[in-house]
Design a protein around this motif. Structure first.
Motif, short mmCIF file in Angstrom:
data_model
loop_
_atom_site.label_atom_id
_atom_site.label_comp_id
_atom_site.label_asym_id
_atom_site.label_seq_id
_atom_site.Cartn_x
_atom_site.Cartn_y
_atom_site.Cartn_z
N GLU A 142 8.00 -3.55 0.76
CA GLU A 142 6.79 -3.89 0.02
C GLU A 142 5.57 -3.93 0.94
O GLU A 142 4.48 -3.51 0.57
CB GLU A 142 6.95 -5.25 -0.69
CG GLU A 142 7.72 -5.17 -1.99
CD GLU A 142 7.64 -6.47 -2.78
OE1 GLU A 142 6.98 -7.42 -2.29
OE2 GLU A 142 8.22 -6.53 -3.87
N THR A 143 5.78 -4.45 2.16
CA THR A 143 4.68 -4.51 3.13
C THR A 143 4.18 -3.11 3.46
O THR A 143 2.98 -2.84 3.51
CB THR A 143 5.14 -5.22 4.41
OG1 THR A 143 5.55 -6.54 4.09
CG2 THR A 143 4.02 -5.28 5.45
N ILE A 144 5.13 -2.17 3.69
CA ILE A 144 4.76 -0.79 4.01
C ILE A 144 4.05 -0.15 2.82
O ILE A 144 3.05 0.57 2.97
CB ILE A 144 6.01 0.02 4.39
CG1 ILE A 144 6.62 -0.55 5.68
CG2 ILE A 144 5.68 1.49 4.57
CD1 ILE A 144 7.94 0.08 6.06
N GLU A 145 4.55 -0.44 1.61
CA GLU A 145 3.93 0.12 0.41
C GLU A 145 2.50 -0.40 0.25
O GLU A 145 1.58 0.36 -0.09
CB GLU A 145 4.77 -0.25 -0.82
CG GLU A 145 4.31 0.44 -2.09
CD GLU A 145 5.19 0.09 -3.28
OE1 GLU A 145 4.75 0.36 -4.41
OE2 GLU A 145 6.29 -0.45 -3.07
N LYS A 146 2.30 -1.69 0.51
CA LYS A 146 0.95 -2.27 0.44
C LYS A 146 0.01 -1.56 1.40
O LYS A 146 -1.14 -1.25 1.06
CB LYS A 146 1.00 -3.76 0.78
CG LYS A 146 1.50 -4.65 -0.34
CD LYS A 146 1.46 -6.12 0.10
CE LYS A 146 1.94 -7.03 -1.01
NZ LYS A 146 1.92 -8.46 -0.60
N THR A 164 5.09 8.59 -1.60
CA THR A 164 6.34 8.45 -0.87
C THR A 164 6.20 8.98 0.55
O THR A 164 6.70 8.39 1.52
CB THR A 164 7.48 9.21 -1.60
OG1 THR A 164 7.58 8.69 -2.92
CG2 THR A 164 8.80 9.04 -0.89
N ARG A 165 5.47 10.11 0.69
CA ARG A 165 5.27 10.67 2.03
C ARG A 165 4.44 9.73 2.89
O ARG A 165 4.70 9.53 4.07
CB ARG A 165 4.58 12.05 1.91
CG ARG A 165 5.51 13.15 1.40
CD ARG A 165 4.87 14.52 1.57
NE ARG A 165 3.66 14.69 0.78
CZ ARG A 165 3.66 15.11 -0.49
NH1 ARG A 165 4.81 15.36 -1.09
NH2 ARG A 165 2.53 15.25 -1.15
N ILE A 217 -1.05 1.81 0.02
CA ILE A 217 -2.02 1.68 -1.07
C ILE A 217 -3.38 1.24 -0.54
O ILE A 217 -4.43 1.75 -0.97
CB ILE A 217 -1.49 0.69 -2.14
CG1 ILE A 217 -0.24 1.28 -2.83
CG2 ILE A 217 -2.56 0.37 -3.17
CD1 ILE A 217 0.47 0.33 -3.77
N GLU A 218 -3.38 0.29 0.41
CA GLU A 218 -4.65 -0.16 1.00
C GLU A 218 -5.39 0.99 1.68
O GLU A 218 -6.62 1.11 1.55
CB GLU A 218 -4.38 -1.28 2.00
CG GLU A 218 -4.10 -2.62 1.33
CD GLU A 218 -3.63 -3.68 2.32
OE1 GLU A 218 -3.50 -3.34 3.52
OE2 GLU A 218 -3.38 -4.82 1.89
N LYS A 219 -4.66 1.84 2.42
CA LYS A 219 -5.28 2.98 3.09
C LYS A 219 -5.93 3.91 2.07
O LYS A 219 -7.05 4.41 2.27
CB LYS A 219 -4.25 3.74 3.92
CG LYS A 219 -3.91 3.07 5.24
CD LYS A 219 -2.98 3.96 6.05
CE LYS A 219 -2.64 3.34 7.40
NZ LYS A 219 -1.73 4.21 8.19
N ALA A 220 -5.20 4.16 0.96
CA ALA A 220 -5.74 5.06 -0.07
C ALA A 220 -6.98 4.46 -0.72
O ALA A 220 -7.96 5.17 -0.99
CB ALA A 220 -4.67 5.33 -1.12
N LEU A 221 -6.97 3.17 -0.96
CA LEU A 221 -8.13 2.52 -1.57
C LEU A 221 -9.33 2.50 -0.63
O LEU A 221 -10.47 2.73 -1.04
CB LEU A 221 -7.76 1.08 -1.99
CG LEU A 221 -6.82 0.96 -3.20
CD1 LEU A 221 -6.29 -0.46 -3.32
CD2 LEU A 221 -7.55 1.36 -4.48
N ARG A 280 5.60 7.94 6.38
CA ARG A 280 4.88 7.99 7.65
C ARG A 280 4.66 6.58 8.19
O ARG A 280 4.82 6.32 9.38
CB ARG A 280 3.53 8.70 7.45
CG ARG A 280 3.63 10.21 7.38
CD ARG A 280 2.26 10.85 7.54
NE ARG A 280 1.35 10.48 6.47
CZ ARG A 280 1.24 11.17 5.32
NH1 ARG A 280 2.01 12.24 5.13
NH2 ARG A 280 0.39 10.79 4.40
N ASN A 281 4.27 5.66 7.30
CA ASN A 281 4.07 4.28 7.73
C ASN A 281 5.35 3.67 8.28
O ASN A 281 5.34 2.93 9.26
CB ASN A 281 3.55 3.42 6.57
CG ASN A 281 2.09 3.69 6.27
OD1 ASN A 281 1.44 4.42 7.00
ND2 ASN A 281 1.58 3.12 5.18
N ALA A 282 6.46 3.98 7.60
CA ALA A 282 7.74 3.42 8.04
C ALA A 282 8.14 3.96 9.40
O ALA A 282 8.69 3.25 10.24
CB ALA A 282 8.82 3.74 7.00
#
Length: 461
Positions: free
Chosen positions: A419-423, A395-396, A426-430, A400-402
């Motif tokens: 959803e775009t921000i969430e993607k 969530t944090r 997740i992409e950054k973490a991966l 930050r992305n938002a």
């Protein structure tokens, strides 16, 4: 090959002869009776697989015979021959338990369709199992669900229009599908349509089809929903949302068993069973004048009420386990189980959204729970919905992305934007973990299962 027998009841010798010749050519043995008393005797002695009866007989009427058959030989489907255009009599016969009706003068193609459908009722049916992807509405041991299953089995033997009433999310479409699968049309198509989701200007074309060039954009011929459902069942969900003009056309199509495609001058016959449903109160809408009374009586020959989930709390544990197994298969994870306190919490909940809400609650809890066990706190009942699978770190990251993202001017698709921000999070973490999902889940502060859920939900696999 099994030879079927049909009983023809009519006091006019010419009609009896016509029906007898038609059925004999279909390979069916026939018995004939000129009145009700002799028909009863033949029914008791021979137990035919079908009975065709005229409405007006010397010692009573066809509906009297329908009632008698329902009491004494209920496995014999009976069809009533009515006077042309007498829909009141036809509807009365269906309410009494008739399988179907046919109008005089008898159209032989229509008669053959009726006979073939009726004879399928005597064929052995395959055992029905609820598919893994079904919510499982008809699962349960409560008196309410047992009563519903019995009603579905009985209604499946008829061709009468059924109106399925019930709250949103209670599973009206699944009930309609079960009626179709247990009836003689089970090998035909089951077409479900949400009447409220079709733009009014496209409604006639969607229902009845159109000819190529009949209007701008009609680049090909189109069959429409009625013809697509030919030989099967058409389920009209949220039928109360139909505009008045379309209600008139729908009524005619149901009564005439034929449709006229847009741009065509000829009607096309269709052989369908119509089931309908809405969560709204149709009698109230009839009183208000927003739903036609004649259409209401035509689709509401028999009403079937689907009980809300809160009225059958003893079924919740069985339903929940079925849903959790389906979710686990869908996301290729080990199934989760409910703790006793979670089950009690679900039983005490009102479920305004019924089975559909139970699915959503369990899907969210499935992604948040630890050690494959869902406790009462994982259900988040009475709290604001938490997006499934998002922990504090995730969530944090999204926040930050938002903050860094540019919010588009004007109207936006908020769900798609989030959803775009969430993607991106997740992409950054991966990327940071070289696509190690276990490490990425830990970095995001969520479980491995929750990450797999999000990857599937967002189409990122």
């Amino acid at each position: 090959m099994t030879t079927h027998t049909a009983l023809i009841v009519d006091d006019e010798p010419d009609i009896r002869d016509l029906l007898e010749i038609t059925l004999t050519r279909m390979g069916i043995n026939t018995l004939t009776a000129p009145d009700i008393s002799s028909a009863k005797k033949l029914l008791e002695e021979h137990r035919p697989q079908l009975c065709l009866t005229d409405m007006n007989l010397p010692d009573g009427n066809g509906i009297d015979l329908v009632h008698w058959i329902q009491q004494h030989t209920p496995c014999t489907p009976v069809a009533v021959i009515t006077a042309y255009g007498n829909m009141d009599t036809a509807i009365e016969s269906l309410k009494a338990g008739a399988f179907d009706f046919v109008s005089k003068p008898v159209e032989l193609p229509r008669l053959r369709e009726l006979v073939n459908s009726a004879l399928k009722l005597s064929e052995p049916k395959p055992e029905l199992e609820i598919a893994p992807d079904e919510p499982g509405l008809l699962l349960g041991k409560s008196a309410e669900i047992k009563r519903l299953r019995n009603q579905v089995r009985k209604l499946a033997r008829s061709q009468a229009p059924v109106f399925i009433s019930g709250e949103s999310g209670s599973g009206k479409e699944l009930v309609a599908r079960m009626i179709h699968l247990q009836g003689p049309r089970r090998d035909g198509p089951f077409i479900a349509v949400n009447c409220g989701a079709i733009p009014s200007e496209l409604m006639e074309s969607e229902f009845f089809g159109h000819k190529k060039g009949s209007f701008t954009g009609a680049v090909d011929n189109k069959d429409g929903l009625f013809r697509t459902a030919d030989g099967g069942t058409l389920f009209l969900d949220e039928v109360a949302d139909l505009p008045i003009a379309m209600q008139v056309k729908l009524l005619r199509a149901i009564q005439e068993k034929a449709v006229r495609p847009v741009g065509d001058t000829k009607e096309v016959p269709v052989d369908i069973r119509v089931l309908s449903a809405t969560h709204k109160n149709l009698p109230d809408l009839v009183q208000e004048g927003t739903f036609r009374q004649d259409l209401f009586y035509r689709i509401n020959v028999i009403e079937l009420a689907v009980p809300p989930l809160r009225e059958r709390p003893d079924d919740i544990a069985l339903l929940a386990n079925h849903i959790l197994e389906r979710i686990a298969r869908e996301y290729e994870c080990e199934p989760a189980t409910l703790t006793p306190d979670a089950i009690e919490r679900l039983k005490d909940y009102e479920f305004p959204g019924n089975v559909r809400e139970l699915e959503n609650i369990l899907e969210r809890a499935f992604t948040l729970c630890d050690n494959d066990q869902i406790g009462a706190s994982d259900l988040h009942l009475g709290n604001a919905p938490t997006p499934p699978g998002l922990g504090g770190a995730a969530t944090r990251e999204i926040t930050r992305n938002a903050e860094q993202a540019d919010v588009p001017d004007g109207e936006i698709d908020l769900e798609g934007y989030l959803e775009t921000i969430e993607k991106q999070a997740i992409e950054k973490a991966l990327e940071a973990t070289r696509w190690n999902k276990t490490a990425a889940a830990k970095r995001l502060g969520i479980s491995f299962r929750a990450l797999r859920y999000r990857l599937k939900k967002l189409g990122m696999e």
